[in-house]
Scaffold this active site. Structure first.
Site, mmCIF file in Angstrom:
data_model
loop_
_atom_site.group_PDB
_atom_site.id
_atom_site.type_symbol
_atom_site.label_atom_id
_atom_site.label_comp_id
_atom_site.label_asym_id
_atom_site.label_seq_id
_atom_site.Cartn_x
_atom_site.Cartn_y
_atom_site.Cartn_z
ATOM 1 N N CYS A 1 -1.905 9.355 2.081
ATOM 2 C CA CYS A 1 -1.619 8.758 0.769
ATOM 3 C C CYS A 1 -2.690 9.134 -0.253
ATOM 4 O O CYS A 1 -2.420 9.268 -1.431
ATOM 5 C CB CYS A 1 -1.518 7.243 0.896
ATOM 6 S SG CYS A 1 -2.917 6.552 1.788
ATOM 7 N N GLU B 1 0.884 -1.176 0.000
ATOM 8 C CA GLU B 1 0.000 0.000 0.000
ATOM 9 C C GLU B 1 0.917 1.220 0.000
ATOM 10 O O GLU B 1 1.487 1.571 1.022
ATOM 11 C CB GLU B 1 -0.901 -0.024 1.247
ATOM 12 C CG GLU B 1 -1.714 -1.302 1.431
ATOM 13 C CD GLU B 1 -2.785 -1.492 0.358
ATOM 14 O OE1 GLU B 1 -3.209 -0.493 -0.262
ATOM 15 O OE2 GLU B 1 -3.186 -2.650 0.111
HETATM 16 P P1 NAD Z 1 8.339 4.633 4.710
HETATM 17 O O1 NAD Z 1 8.402 3.835 3.470
HETATM 18 O O2 NAD Z 1 9.467 5.537 5.005
HETATM 19 O O3 NAD Z 1 8.204 3.698 5.989
HETATM 20 C C1 NAD Z 1 7.115 2.818 6.164
HETATM 21 C C2 NAD Z 1 7.539 1.679 7.057
HETATM 22 O O4 NAD Z 1 8.516 0.894 6.384
HETATM 23 C C3 NAD Z 1 8.180 2.104 8.378
HETATM 24 O O5 NAD Z 1 7.725 1.247 9.398
HETATM 25 C C4 NAD Z 1 9.649 1.897 8.115
HETATM 26 O O6 NAD Z 1 10.391 1.670 9.284
HETATM 27 C C5 NAD Z 1 9.611 0.652 7.249
HETATM 28 N N1 NAD Z 1 10.794 0.397 6.420
HETATM 29 C C6 NAD Z 1 11.681 1.293 5.933
HETATM 30 N N2 NAD Z 1 12.626 0.650 5.197
HETATM 31 C C7 NAD Z 1 12.306 -0.666 5.215
HETATM 32 C C8 NAD Z 1 12.883 -1.836 4.636
HETATM 33 N N3 NAD Z 1 13.984 -1.787 3.887
HETATM 34 N N4 NAD Z 1 12.280 -3.020 4.855
HETATM 35 C C9 NAD Z 1 11.155 -3.100 5.600
HETATM 36 N N5 NAD Z 1 10.570 -2.028 6.177
HETATM 37 C C10 NAD Z 1 11.135 -0.827 5.986
HETATM 38 O O7 NAD Z 1 6.955 5.435 4.654
HETATM 39 P P2 NAD Z 1 6.417 6.554 5.663
HETATM 40 O O8 NAD Z 1 7.260 7.783 5.488
HETATM 41 O O9 NAD Z 1 6.226 6.013 7.028
HETATM 42 O O10 NAD Z 1 4.956 6.821 5.074
HETATM 43 C C11 NAD Z 1 4.706 7.743 4.071
HETATM 44 C C12 NAD Z 1 4.468 7.061 2.747
HETATM 45 O O11 NAD Z 1 3.499 6.035 2.913
HETATM 46 C C13 NAD Z 1 3.884 7.990 1.704
HETATM 47 O O12 NAD Z 1 4.487 7.729 0.465
HETATM 48 C C14 NAD Z 1 2.404 7.603 1.673
HETATM 49 O O13 NAD Z 1 1.767 7.906 0.458
HETATM 50 C C15 NAD Z 1 2.475 6.138 1.937
HETATM 51 N N6 NAD Z 1 1.220 5.642 2.507
HETATM 52 C C16 NAD Z 1 0.437 4.839 1.741
HETATM 53 C C17 NAD Z 1 -0.781 4.395 2.238
HETATM 54 C C18 NAD Z 1 -1.696 3.521 1.410
HETATM 55 O O14 NAD Z 1 -2.654 2.986 1.961
HETATM 56 N N7 NAD Z 1 -1.469 3.362 0.119
HETATM 57 C C19 NAD Z 1 -1.184 4.766 3.512
HETATM 58 C C20 NAD Z 1 -0.342 5.571 4.271
HETATM 59 C C21 NAD Z 1 0.864 6.000 3.769
#
Ligand code: NAD
Length: 498
Positions: A267, A233
């Site tokens: 998002c 997502e």
């Molecule tokens: P992010 O990708 O920085 O982090 C999300 C999660 O992934 C965190 O828990 C982080 O610790 C973890 N993570 C980071 N690197 C990883 C790796 N290599 N392996 C596994 N896990 C890892 O995202 P964010 O800054 O927390 O959230 C913002 C982004 O999320 C925006 O792009 C937003 O559009 C998206 N988002 C999408 C939805 C949806 O439903 N489509 C909902 C909310 C947010």
């Protein structure tokens, strides 16, 4: 320790202990043991036991909303409506529907094969250990709903919240600890994705990831090693298309809320506003005026509309993106800067106009309170402009002609599209949530979400007493059988022309 910082006041509000990477083996072993026990519990009872989280949550609505507010920087009332209420509503919905969705034995018609006393059933089974990796922007409702669906379907969960929202993650664990579940059925790990991510992906049967597109792609690449299934997502750049016959007063307020709720860190936020040329000037004047009325402040103060962003890094990203937009020729109508009245991470609600759909500010996700506005001439042009984007999460069409709105909706390449609404469909538990293109793979919520956390098991039952026709020996009598098969195959040709 991982500290939790209030992004509005920069105060430390608590800390949790980081999970040592060496502990993960034990965590997964315990998770598997718990899952095996849990899978034996009948589906209806599993649902009944999981829905008990609503009782626990109902005793602490204000505390949870306040915690989310402090950790993410959004007003507590907004946290309640979009996160706490969202969890209660969806959990109840899943409890009410899961038996119908996952508990049914589906008998599949087999055509010719039924004449040989064969039948097929499809049932849904748990997958095993599901790893839920959450984002910071909706740290309560997003992972919570995914955990609830996973558990009701008979899986165990290892949950990793964002390092920015560890206290909300801890709160989720505490809520599940209060209900009657096998020990270790839900376990929360704390740490950065770069450290814990790979072992989590390697050990889980499935990863449900919500976050940025870049991280999602990394997770999918890693998952390929072990063929760990992934649900991604990811990011978005949702469009709102306004036609002249729309209820313009409602549409202006929708655009304002749709872009600036949660300081634009959504998002599904309205990020691109496409206005028909006949209403462009008036709509924009009104929207800018109403945006200037928004109150931005420390979110726990009364009557605050817009709070802070999560951290310096995200704020810098927004600042840089807006500056790049100005260099490309975008014009700022309101905002366009860090709010100078605060030390915390406040960015002013910003509206900018763009001349061309190709500009980076139109094409790339800016995860903050920034709206880009464009003008369009007609429906064909706007459909092309909206679809010309790497993301495909949600969008909306605004018109009083519902049939026309539906027609446009069908042409937009996103996971969800609303006619005369924005953003809120994430809250609709029975409907699928997910995106196309760089917005992700798979669906959470509703029936498809339950399918995502269960595997179909096809059971084929044979009550035929004779050897099957196609078995050996391939002798002279087999030729006759083949002729019969040819006759049957010939009867399967569809002859009438459409
Ligand atoms: P992010 O990708 O920085 O982090 C999300 C999660 O992934 C965190 O828990 C982080 O610790 C973890 N993570 C980071 N690197 C990883 C790796 N290599 N392996 C596994 N896990 C890892 O995202 P964010 O800054 O927390 O959230 C913002 C982004 O999320 C925006 O792009 C937003 O559009 C998206 N988002 C999408 C939805 C949806 O439903 N489509 C909902 C909310 C947010």
């Amino acid at each position: 320790m991982i500290k939790s910082i209030n992004p509005a006041t920069l105060e430390e509000i608590g800390a949790v202990e980081e999970t040592p990477i060496e502990k993960l083996d034990e965590i997964f072993e315990n998770s598997r043991k718990a899952q095996k026990m849990w899978a034996k519990v009948p589906l209806a009872e599993r649902a009944r036991r999981v829905v008990d989280v609503n009782r626990v949550i109902s005793t602490q609505f204000d505390d949870i909303s306040h915690l989310i507010s402090q950790e993410v920087g959004k007003p507590p009332d907004e946290a309640f409506v979009s996160e706490v209420y969202g969890v209660a509503d969806s959990t109840f919905n899943y409890y009410s529907n899961v038996v119908d969705i996952l508990g049914r034995e589906e008998e599949v018609p087999l055509g010719f094969y039924e004449s040989l006393d064969k039948r097929s059933l499809i049932i849904r089974k748990p997958i095993g250990v599901i790893c839920v990796i959450g984002p910071y922007n909706y740290p309560f409702t997003i992972p919570f709903q995914q955990i609830v669906q996973s558990l009701m379907a008979g899986n165990s969960v290892v949950f990793k919240p964002s390092s920015e929202t560890v206290l909300t993650g801890k709160k989720i664990q505490e809520i599940f600890d209060e209900i009657d579940l096998p020990e270790n059925l839900v376990q929360t790990v704390f740490g950065s994705g770069s450290k814990l991510g790979n072992p989590l992906i390697d050990n889980a049967e499935k990863v449900i990831f919500t976050g940025s597109t870049a991280t999602g792609k990394r997770i999918m690449q890693r998952g390929a090693n072990t063929l760990t299934d992934v649900d991604l997502e990811l990011g978005g750049k949702s469009a709102m298309i306004v036609f002249p016959d729309a209820n313009l007063e409602r549409a202006v307020l929708a655009a304002r809320w749709g872009c600036f709720t949660n300081a634009g860190q959504v998002c599904a936020s309205v990020k691109r506003l496409y206005l028909h040329k006949d209403i462009y000037d008036g709509f924009l004047d009104d929207l800018v005026r109403k945006t200037k009325e928004l109150k931005q402040d420390i979110p726990t103060k009364p009557n605050v509309d817009v709070g802070a962003m999560i951290n310096e890094e995200q704020l810098n990203w927004v600042e840089k993106s807006v500056k790049a937009g100005i260099e490309e020729g975008a014009e700022i109508l309101v905002g366009g800067r860090r709010n100078p009245n605060f030390e915390g991470y406040f960015y002013e609600p910003t509206i900018m106009t763009a001349e061309s759909n190709d500009m980076k500010v139109v094409q790339e996700e800016i995860f903050g309170p920034v709206l880009v506005v464009l003008k369009f001439e007609d429906e064909e042009q706007v459909i092309e402009m909206v679809n010309d984007n790497q993301y495909g999460l949600t969008s909306s069409v605004w018109t009083e002609d519902i049939e026309f709105g539906k027609k446009i909706a069908e042409e937009i390449n996103t996971g969800s599209i609303m006619v005369n609404e924005v953003v809120y469909t994430f809250a609709l538990a029975p409907t699928p949530w997910g995106g196309t293109k760089n917005s992700g793979i798979g669906r959470t919520h509703g029936k498809l979400g339950f399918y995502e956390v269960s595997r179909p098991l096809h059971i084929n039952i044979d009550e035929y007493k004779e050897p099957d026709l196609w078995w050996m020996p391939y002798d002279e009598s087999y030729k006759e059988i083949i002729e019969n098969f040819k006759n049957i195959a010939s009867s399967l040709v569809v002859k009438d022309n459409y």
